[in-house]
Enzyme design. Sequence first.
Site, PDB file in Angstrom:
ATOM      1  N   TYR A 102      -1.459 -13.261  -6.244  1.00 35.82           N
ATOM      2  CA  TYR A 102      -2.292 -12.003  -6.445  1.00 35.82           C
ATOM      3  C   TYR A 102      -2.765 -11.966  -7.930  1.00 35.82           C
ATOM      4  O   TYR A 102      -4.021 -11.631  -8.031  1.00 35.82           O
ATOM      5  CB  TYR A 102      -1.053 -11.051  -6.440  1.00 35.82           C
ATOM      6  CG  TYR A 102      -1.270  -9.564  -6.912  1.00 35.82           C
ATOM      7  CD1 TYR A 102      -2.026  -9.010  -6.081  1.00 35.82           C
ATOM      8  CD2 TYR A 102      -0.827  -9.137  -8.053  1.00 35.82           C
ATOM      9  CE1 TYR A 102      -2.342  -7.523  -6.395  1.00 35.82           C
ATOM     10  CE2 TYR A 102      -1.072  -7.586  -8.281  1.00 35.82           C
ATOM     11  CZ  TYR A 102      -1.808  -7.184  -7.497  1.00 35.82           C
ATOM     12  OH  TYR A 102      -2.096  -5.689  -7.860  1.00 35.82           O
TER      13      TYR A 102
ATOM     14  N   GLY B 121      -1.688  -0.529   4.345  1.00 33.16           N
ATOM     15  CA  GLY B 121      -1.789   0.841   4.224  1.00 33.16           C
ATOM     16  C   GLY B 121      -1.572   1.419   5.528  1.00 33.16           C
ATOM     17  O   GLY B 121      -0.999   0.812   6.711  1.00 33.16           O
TER      18      GLY B 121
HETATM   19  P1  NAD Z   1      -1.662  -0.396  -0.719  1.00 32.41           P
HETATM   20  O1  NAD Z   1      -0.947  -1.836  -0.325  1.00 32.41           O
HETATM   21  O2  NAD Z   1      -0.777   0.624  -0.750  1.00 32.41           O
HETATM   22  O3  NAD Z   1      -3.125  -0.291  -0.864  1.00 32.41           O
HETATM   23  C1  NAD Z   1      -4.014  -1.241  -0.468  1.00 32.41           C
HETATM   24  C2  NAD Z   1      -4.898  -0.990   0.756  1.00 32.41           C
HETATM   25  O4  NAD Z   1      -5.881  -2.193   0.890  1.00 32.41           O
HETATM   26  C3  NAD Z   1      -4.192  -0.851   1.897  1.00 32.41           C
HETATM   27  O5  NAD Z   1      -4.466   0.382   2.675  1.00 32.41           O
HETATM   28  C4  NAD Z   1      -4.421  -2.291   2.752  1.00 32.41           C
HETATM   29  O6  NAD Z   1      -4.304  -2.015   4.263  1.00 32.41           O
HETATM   30  C5  NAD Z   1      -5.745  -2.406   2.309  1.00 32.41           C
HETATM   31  N1  NAD Z   1      -6.287  -3.648   2.513  1.00 32.41           N
HETATM   32  C6  NAD Z   1      -5.931  -5.007   2.233  1.00 32.41           C
HETATM   33  N2  NAD Z   1      -6.295  -5.900   2.597  1.00 32.41           N
HETATM   34  C7  NAD Z   1      -7.651  -5.479   3.131  1.00 32.41           C
HETATM   35  C8  NAD Z   1      -8.695  -6.243   3.572  1.00 32.41           C
HETATM   36  N3  NAD Z   1      -8.975  -7.348   3.643  1.00 32.41           N
HETATM   37  N4  NAD Z   1      -9.759  -5.355   3.807  1.00 32.41           N
HETATM   38  C9  NAD Z   1      -9.562  -3.826   4.244  1.00 32.41           C
HETATM   39  N5  NAD Z   1      -8.659  -3.256   3.573  1.00 32.41           N
HETATM   40  C10 NAD Z   1      -7.316  -4.115   3.088  1.00 32.41           C
HETATM   41  O7  NAD Z   1      -1.703  -0.689  -2.525  1.00 32.41           O
HETATM   42  P2  NAD Z   1      -1.759   0.211  -3.828  1.00 32.41           P
HETATM   43  O8  NAD Z   1      -0.600   0.417  -4.656  1.00 32.41           O
HETATM   44  O9  NAD Z   1      -2.378   1.539  -3.486  1.00 32.41           O
HETATM   45  O10 NAD Z   1      -2.753  -0.650  -4.873  1.00 32.41           O
HETATM   46  C11 NAD Z   1      -4.080  -0.260  -4.581  1.00 32.41           C
HETATM   47  C12 NAD Z   1      -5.064  -1.194  -5.528  1.00 32.41           C
HETATM   48  O11 NAD Z   1      -4.530  -0.831  -6.797  1.00 32.41           O
HETATM   49  C13 NAD Z   1      -4.905  -2.617  -5.104  1.00 32.41           C
HETATM   50  O12 NAD Z   1      -6.070  -3.364  -5.339  1.00 32.41           O
HETATM   51  C14 NAD Z   1      -3.863  -3.034  -6.208  1.00 32.41           C
HETATM   52  O13 NAD Z   1      -3.939  -4.407  -6.527  1.00 32.41           O
HETATM   53  C15 NAD Z   1      -4.334  -2.082  -7.359  1.00 32.41           C
HETATM   54  N6  NAD Z   1      -3.211  -2.077  -8.306  1.00 32.41           N
HETATM   55  C16 NAD Z   1      -2.054  -1.130  -7.717  1.00 32.41           C
HETATM   56  C17 NAD Z   1      -0.981  -0.875  -8.768  1.00 32.41           C
HETATM   57  C18 NAD Z   1       0.160  -0.140  -8.561  1.00 32.41           C
HETATM   58  O14 NAD Z   1       1.278   0.010  -9.152  1.00 32.41           O
HETATM   59  N7  NAD Z   1       0.145   0.459  -7.456  1.00 32.41           N
HETATM   60  C19 NAD Z   1      -0.801  -1.574 -10.031  1.00 32.41           C
HETATM   61  C20 NAD Z   1      -2.029  -2.642 -10.267  1.00 32.41           C
HETATM   62  C21 NAD Z   1      -2.944  -2.623  -9.439  1.00 32.41           C
END
Ligand code: NAD
Length: 318
Positions: free
Chosen positions: A150, A41
Amino acid sequence: MRLDPTRVLVTGGAGFIGSTLCDRLLRDGCQVVCADNFSTGREANIAHLRAAPGFQLITADVVEPLEIPGPIHEIFHLASPASPVDYQRLPLETLRVGSAGTDHVLALARAKNARFLLASTSEVYGDPLEHPQPESYLGNVNTVGPRSVYDEAKRYAEALTVAYHRAYGTDVAIARIFNTFGPRMRLDDGRVVPSFIAQALAGRPFSINGTGKQTRSLCYVDDMVDALLSLMRSPHRGPVNLGSTDEMAVLDIAGLIADQTGNPLRFVYAPLGQDDPEKRRPDTRLAHRLLGWSPAVGIPEGLARTINWFRTDLGSFR
Ligand code: NAD
């Protein structure tokens, strides 16, 4: 009925979906605690919220036990690397946040008597043999393939979430999120929409893995945030598929971005990544029936908003 404002924890709140959710929760009058370790992030995603009344940032890795003083009523557990580029760069971190991280956040939900929502993923279906994928489909995951860190982390997180409910009565919900796109994605996160937009804005050909006939169903981020809120505020546990049923070939997504940016439609081809899904489309009848939800923003409109954001706001996000 509660009289004090709803206090909501968003883990991963500085990410793409998480920061959009924080914006929406604050607009709705909630107090928001954002916990993030900034591994994928960005500070810039939440910089505009830092001084907002009701917003609190905790820089924390949820792989360590999480302590937050005061009440927490709802927890959205989004913390996890999410794009293939990110989770293949951070394989052990991805497994740990799905396992130990989810355990700590569930323990917090149990201690606070909060409702917990897990951001799971369509990747729990792997390279699906059933199409579209209903929640009852059990998946086709390669446990030792490049995406396994993942996929299996999320499958374990789902199992843990249900186990907390069965063992302790914790109030939980599981959202299986399908491809979501919009402003605040990173141009270098490897996902199809930001990659194509980056190439279009730089006047470069679109890079296609495989034939480009593989499909993706793209949901605009505001619709996804609506869906996550609906599930949180419902009595349902899920798992519930959330995403768009508008399935498009990757080549056609490039075509739309070419039209909207004026970049000529030229391609360079690379091999399809191992275990890259050929087809991706949710069966969202359950979300429609339980939550009355379906996406409102079509792909062309969502792409226009996203391209506009990348054109106008990207400078402050580099
Ligand atoms: P992103 O990478 O932008 O956001 C994930 C956030 O989690 C980041 O801000 C990161 O710094 C934080 N993070 C990671 N590990 C961490 C930890 N150990 N402690 C604290 N913070 C941590 O991704 P996104 O696309 O916004 O996805 C958000 C969620 O939605 C995720 O769990 C992802 O698996 C899920 N998801 C997203 C999509 C998509 O299409 N964007 C699809 C399926 C699932």
